[in-house]
Design an enzyme around this catalytic site. Structure first.
Site, PDB file in Angstrom:
ATOM      1  N   HIS A   1     -10.482  -3.959 -33.610  1.00  0.00           N
ATOM      2  CA  HIS A   1      -9.809  -2.717 -33.983  1.00  0.00           C
ATOM      3  C   HIS A   1      -9.188  -2.037 -32.756  1.00  0.00           C
ATOM      4  O   HIS A   1      -8.840  -2.716 -31.784  1.00  0.00           O
ATOM      5  CB  HIS A   1     -10.765  -1.814 -34.762  1.00  0.00           C
TER       6      HIS A   1
ATOM      7  N   GLU B   1     -16.637   2.115 -34.502  1.00  0.00           N
ATOM      8  CA  GLU B   1     -16.733   0.701 -34.147  1.00  0.00           C
ATOM      9  C   GLU B   1     -15.778   0.354 -33.015  1.00  0.00           C
ATOM     10  O   GLU B   1     -16.120  -0.415 -32.114  1.00  0.00           O
ATOM     11  CB  GLU B   1     -16.434  -0.167 -35.370  1.00  0.00           C
TER      12      GLU B   1
ATOM     13  N   HIS C   1     -17.332  -7.191 -32.834  1.00  0.00           N
ATOM     14  CA  HIS C   1     -17.309  -6.248 -33.957  1.00  0.00           C
ATOM     15  C   HIS C   1     -18.710  -5.705 -34.210  1.00  0.00           C
ATOM     16  O   HIS C   1     -19.693  -6.163 -33.627  1.00  0.00           O
ATOM     17  CB  HIS C   1     -16.807  -6.949 -35.225  1.00  0.00           C
TER      18      HIS C   1
ATOM     19  N   GLU D   1     -20.621 -10.005 -35.149  1.00  0.00           N
ATOM     20  CA  GLU D   1     -20.927  -8.686 -35.706  1.00  0.00           C
ATOM     21  C   GLU D   1     -22.286  -8.305 -35.124  1.00  0.00           C
ATOM     22  O   GLU D   1     -23.322  -8.852 -35.509  1.00  0.00           O
ATOM     23  CB  GLU D   1     -20.973  -8.734 -37.230  1.00  0.00           C
TER      24      GLU D   1
END
Length: 310
Positions: A100, A137, A192, A274
């Site tokens: 992101h 995040e 992530h 993740e």
């Protein structure tokens, strides 16, 4: 260290009639003796163990076990961390993809446009998730990326980031893949944190499925990416003490997907990690800790170093 007080007063001594001439003679000899020692040390004379000579160049003491950069009180690498690599990864290129972008939420139209990911078309990017307290995040991924970069550079690797919070939005998922491809990276890691339901805990590593459609052909990289993913999983679990996700991957911590453009379009070994679930209170407490993020970066780096060394 010097002490004062009655209990530390030296006992009085008797004054000798020879004391004054002797003191004068010693005073005259002292500068020459010190000069001689300085020359001796400069040309390779032995230094005292643990003396200032070794401390001045910042060399770790033998047996200290130090393998990575120093860290500050929050577990974040200091400014001097990673300034000199050991050379073990010299010639290797690693691309770190911080998921992101902290500015994506300001550009929803731009990140909402569809791009080709081989199997279909998908949004350019998303804003990512956050903890219930608002820790984004995108902030987490960038912080871990910086820590990871310092650790890998300290090993001699050339490290590139797909974004460093220095662009308005993105990059889009197809561009993220191209950055790794263009760099001819030996390994790419996309960082992530998940946004699952509360009670869902743990981390998982995402591997590319074998995809051959449109612009995507992951067949040449699936085996190497699997190896990279297994090593990253092992390093992350060992250093952080975190367990594999309890809500997907059947407890293995490995998940294979074919719907991620960043994997589908990659031509070099690449995986996602993740690191935890931001929506679970216990995981969020870890993800918001600087000391834990340093452990996360170290665990990932150990997996990448293991992979690159073969």
């Amino acid at each position: 260290m010097s002490y004062s007080g009655p209990e530390f007063e030296p006992a009085p001594s008797r004054r000798s009639p020879l004391r004054r001439p002797l003191v004068v003679a010693l005073a005259a000899l002292a500068p020459g003796a010190l000069l001689g020692w300085g020359v001796y040390a400069a040309v390779g004379g032995p230094a005292a163990p643990g003396g200032a000579a070794s401390a001045a160049v910042g060399t770790p003491a033998a047996g200290s076990g130090s393998t990575g950069p120093a860290a500050d009180g929050d577990g974040k690498p200091t400014a001097s961390s990673g300034s000199a690599g050991s050379g073990s990864l010299k010639g290797k290129v690693v691309v770190i993809d911080p998921g992101h972008n902290p500015n994506n939420f300001r550009h929803t139209a731009e990140i909402g446009r569809k791009v080709d990911i081989g199997t279909n078309r998908k949004e350019c990017d998303t804003t990512g998730t956050s903890t219930n307290s608002g820790y984004a995040e995108a902030r987490f991924t960038l912080d871990v990326a910086h820590r990871l970069r310092a650790l890998l550079q300290a090993q001699g690797a050339t490290v590139k980031l797909t974004q460093d919070g220095d662009r308005a939005f993105g990059p889009c998922v197809d561009e993220r893949a191209r950055i790794g491809n263009t760099a001819h990276a030996d390994a790419v890691i996309s960082i992530h944190a998940d946004g699952a339901a509360a009670g869902d805990r743990g981390f998982h590593v995402i591997l590319p499925a074998s995809v051959h459609a449109g612009a995507a052909d992951t067949r040449p990289i699936t085996a190497r990416s699997h190896d990279l993913g297994v090593r990253v999983l092992g390093g992350f679990r060992r250093v952080t003490g975190s367990a594999p996700a309890n809500y997907l991957g059947d407890g293995t911590g490995l998940v294979t997907r074919k719907d991620l453009g960043g994997l589908n379009l990659s031509t070099v070994p690449k995986v996602f990690i993740e690191c935890g679930n931001m929506r679970d209170g216990k995981d969020a407490a870890l993800l918001t800790s600087g000391a834990w993020r340093q452990k996360a970066a170290l665990g990932i780096s150990e997996g990448i170093v293991s992979f690159l060394r073969g």
